[in-house]
Design a protein around this motif. Structure first.
Motif, PDB file in Angstrom:
ATOM      1  N   SER A 123       0.932  -1.211   0.129  1.00 54.25           N
ATOM      2  CA  SER A 123       0.083  -0.159  -0.061  1.00 54.25           C
ATOM      3  C   SER A 123       0.749   1.158  -0.074  1.00 54.25           C
ATOM      4  O   SER A 123       1.823   1.209   0.660  1.00 54.25           O
ATOM      5  CB  SER A 123      -0.843   0.024   1.187  1.00 54.25           C
ATOM      6  OG  SER A 123      -1.726  -1.132   1.223  1.00 54.25           O
ATOM      7  N   LYS A 124       0.503   2.425  -0.843  1.00 54.88           N
ATOM      8  CA  LYS A 124       0.991   3.750  -0.867  1.00 54.88           C
ATOM      9  C   LYS A 124       0.562   4.502   0.266  1.00 54.88           C
ATOM     10  O   LYS A 124       1.298   5.525   0.702  1.00 54.88           O
ATOM     11  CB  LYS A 124       1.055   4.141  -1.941  1.00 54.88           C
ATOM     12  CG  LYS A 124       1.517   3.290  -3.453  1.00 54.88           C
ATOM     13  CD  LYS A 124       3.228   3.415  -3.157  1.00 54.88           C
ATOM     14  CE  LYS A 124       3.674   2.642  -4.111  1.00 54.88           C
ATOM     15  NZ  LYS A 124       5.161   2.534  -4.165  1.00 54.88           N
ATOM     16  N   GLU A 152       7.562   3.843   6.553  1.00 50.57           N
ATOM     17  CA  GLU A 152       8.255   5.124   5.941  1.00 50.57           C
ATOM     18  C   GLU A 152       8.070   5.332   4.382  1.00 50.57           C
ATOM     19  O   GLU A 152       7.909   4.373   3.704  1.00 50.57           O
ATOM     20  CB  GLU A 152       9.736   4.711   6.074  1.00 50.57           C
ATOM     21  CG  GLU A 152      10.587   5.954   6.104  1.00 50.57           C
ATOM     22  CD  GLU A 152      10.750   5.973   4.538  1.00 50.57           C
ATOM     23  OE1 GLU A 152      11.223   7.562   4.250  1.00 50.57           O
ATOM     24  OE2 GLU A 152      11.073   5.337   3.804  1.00 50.57           O
ATOM     25  N   GLY A 153       7.410   6.538   4.329  1.00 47.20           N
ATOM     26  CA  GLY A 153       7.324   6.978   3.139  1.00 47.20           C
ATOM     27  C   GLY A 153       5.875   7.005   2.655  1.00 47.20           C
ATOM     28  O   GLY A 153       5.516   7.524   1.621  1.00 47.20           O
ATOM     29  N   MET A 175       5.845   8.275   8.445  1.00 48.88           N
ATOM     30  CA  MET A 175       4.970   8.302   7.361  1.00 48.88           C
ATOM     31  C   MET A 175       4.675   9.821   7.060  1.00 48.88           C
ATOM     32  O   MET A 175       5.002  10.553   7.748  1.00 48.88           O
ATOM     33  CB  MET A 175       3.588   7.818   7.854  1.00 48.88           C
ATOM     34  CG  MET A 175       3.421   6.477   8.350  1.00 48.88           C
ATOM     35  SD  MET A 175       2.103   5.939   8.772  1.00 48.88           S
ATOM     36  CE  MET A 175       1.291   5.663   7.071  1.00 48.88           C
ATOM     37  N   LEU A 176       4.212  10.225   5.717  1.00 52.23           N
ATOM     38  CA  LEU A 176       3.794  11.392   5.418  1.00 52.23           C
ATOM     39  C   LEU A 176       2.135  11.761   5.863  1.00 52.23           C
ATOM     40  O   LEU A 176       1.486  11.350   5.096  1.00 52.23           O
ATOM     41  CB  LEU A 176       3.913  11.568   4.044  1.00 52.23           C
ATOM     42  CG  LEU A 176       5.344  11.172   3.416  1.00 52.23           C
ATOM     43  CD1 LEU A 176       5.014  11.107   1.957  1.00 52.23           C
ATOM     44  CD2 LEU A 176       6.297  12.006   3.888  1.00 52.23           C
ATOM     45  N   MET A 177       1.987  12.442   7.007  1.00 48.16           N
ATOM     46  CA  MET A 177       0.362  12.669   7.308  1.00 48.16           C
ATOM     47  C   MET A 177      -0.051  13.405   6.633  1.00 48.16           C
ATOM     48  O   MET A 177       0.262  14.681   6.511  1.00 48.16           O
ATOM     49  CB  MET A 177       0.614  12.719   8.992  1.00 48.16           C
ATOM     50  CG  MET A 177       1.557  11.524   9.608  1.00 48.16           C
ATOM     51  SD  MET A 177       0.638  10.155   9.478  1.00 48.16           S
ATOM     52  CE  MET A 177      -1.006  10.184  10.070  1.00 48.16           C
ATOM     53  N   ALA A 210      -2.737  10.415  -2.613  1.00 45.03           N
ATOM     54  CA  ALA A 210      -2.088   9.109  -2.952  1.00 45.03           C
ATOM     55  C   ALA A 210      -1.776   8.972  -4.643  1.00 45.03           C
ATOM     56  O   ALA A 210      -0.423   8.833  -4.810  1.00 45.03           O
ATOM     57  CB  ALA A 210      -2.636   7.984  -2.407  1.00 45.03           C
ATOM     58  N   LYS A 211      -2.459   9.408  -5.122  1.00 47.71           N
ATOM     59  CA  LYS A 211      -2.441   9.238  -6.587  1.00 47.71           C
ATOM     60  C   LYS A 211      -1.464  10.229  -6.875  1.00 47.71           C
ATOM     61  O   LYS A 211      -0.485   9.907  -7.937  1.00 47.71           O
ATOM     62  CB  LYS A 211      -3.744   9.124  -7.604  1.00 47.71           C
ATOM     63  CG  LYS A 211      -4.404   7.899  -7.511  1.00 47.71           C
ATOM     64  CD  LYS A 211      -5.606   7.620  -8.506  1.00 47.71           C
ATOM     65  CE  LYS A 211      -4.852   7.440  -9.826  1.00 47.71           C
ATOM     66  NZ  LYS A 211      -6.051   6.951 -10.719  1.00 47.71           N
ATOM     67  N   GLU A 212      -1.763  11.449  -6.478  1.00 46.85           N
ATOM     68  CA  GLU A 212      -0.868  12.447  -6.833  1.00 46.85           C
ATOM     69  C   GLU A 212       0.456  12.328  -6.649  1.00 46.85           C
ATOM     70  O   GLU A 212       1.649  12.773  -7.470  1.00 46.85           O
ATOM     71  CB  GLU A 212      -1.526  13.781  -6.359  1.00 46.85           C
ATOM     72  CG  GLU A 212      -0.700  15.170  -6.375  1.00 46.85           C
ATOM     73  CD  GLU A 212      -1.190  16.192  -5.629  1.00 46.85           C
ATOM     74  OE1 GLU A 212      -0.256  16.803  -5.218  1.00 46.85           O
ATOM     75  OE2 GLU A 212      -2.420  16.326  -5.535  1.00 46.85           O
ATOM     76  N   LEU A 213       0.717  11.802  -5.474  1.00 51.37           N
ATOM     77  CA  LEU A 213       2.182  11.643  -4.803  1.00 51.37           C
ATOM     78  C   LEU A 213       2.693  10.504  -5.515  1.00 51.37           C
ATOM     79  O   LEU A 213       4.008  10.374  -5.557  1.00 51.37           O
ATOM     80  CB  LEU A 213       2.223  11.469  -3.306  1.00 51.37           C
ATOM     81  CG  LEU A 213       1.883  12.527  -2.431  1.00 51.37           C
ATOM     82  CD1 LEU A 213       1.415  12.173  -1.213  1.00 51.37           C
ATOM     83  CD2 LEU A 213       2.803  13.901  -2.724  1.00 51.37           C
ATOM     84  N   PHE A 214       2.113   9.318  -5.729  1.00 52.15           N
ATOM     85  CA  PHE A 214       2.920   8.234  -6.161  1.00 52.15           C
ATOM     86  C   PHE A 214       2.702   7.684  -7.495  1.00 52.15           C
ATOM     87  O   PHE A 214       3.019   6.423  -7.854  1.00 52.15           O
ATOM     88  CB  PHE A 214       2.479   6.961  -5.014  1.00 52.15           C
ATOM     89  CG  PHE A 214       2.841   7.256  -3.745  1.00 52.15           C
ATOM     90  CD1 PHE A 214       3.973   7.338  -3.126  1.00 52.15           C
ATOM     91  CD2 PHE A 214       1.701   7.663  -2.645  1.00 52.15           C
ATOM     92  CE1 PHE A 214       4.385   7.911  -1.980  1.00 52.15           C
ATOM     93  CE2 PHE A 214       2.110   8.204  -1.273  1.00 52.15           C
ATOM     94  CZ  PHE A 214       3.354   8.155  -1.169  1.00 52.15           C
TER      95      PHE A 214
END
Length: 161
Positions: free
Chosen positions: A49-50, A80-81, A113-115, A156-160
């Motif tokens: 999972s992203k 992480e990440g 994590m990136l909260m 999540a889509k924007e980042l990954f």
């Protein structure tokens, strides 16, 4: 892309909210989402999972001991990440849901994590720390939970991707 929702639910209220958040994520194309109670975590799915959304009932103005135990014992789970978000359920307004969410946010930041919450920058509904569902929930709260899930999915889509 995969998104996991991990929660603890004894009475079913937090599970119900997790499922409504899942509905919001499902509005975003190309995401596979799985909601899991802490006693039934699919660690392979979680690892892939992203983003991970964590949910807890509010007990004594904090997260449940089951969630804290999972956090303490999840050393082998690399968060992480990953994009992270939190939600809480409470019996009444002022029951400590903000304290529970802030505590979880702190723990997951320590895990790298990136909260993210969707915040107020996206306009109404304003979601400050995470989604809160009061009592048995209602359609108005459910719609906010769906928006919360959709915002997490889009971020999540924007980042990954």
């Amino acid at each position: 892309m995969k998104i996991a929702i991990l929660y603890f639910s004894k009475t079913g209220k937090t599970e119900r909210t997790a499922k409504v958040i899942e509905e919001g994520i499902n509005k975003v194309e190309g995401i596979e989402v799985k909601a899991m109670n802490l006693d039934k975590v699919d660690y392979e799915f979680l690892d892939e999972s992203k983003a991970v959304i964590f949910g807890t009932p509010t007990y004594y103005a904090n997260m449940t001991w089951q969630m804290k135990k999972w956090i303490d014992e999840s050393r082998n789970c690399n968060l992480e990440g990953k994009l992270g978000a939190v939600f809480a359920t409470a019996q009444y307004i002022g029951g400590g849901a903000n304290v529970a969410m802030t505590t979880m946010i702190n723990h997951f930041m320590v895990k790298g994590m990136l909260m993210y919450s969707g915040g107020s920058a996206l306009g109404q509904p304003y979601i400050h720390l995470g989604h809160v569902s009061i009592g048995d929930g209602n359609e108005k709260e459910d719609e906010v939970a769906r928006v919360f899930g959709e915002r997490i999915g889009k971020k999540a889509k924007e980042l990954f991707e």
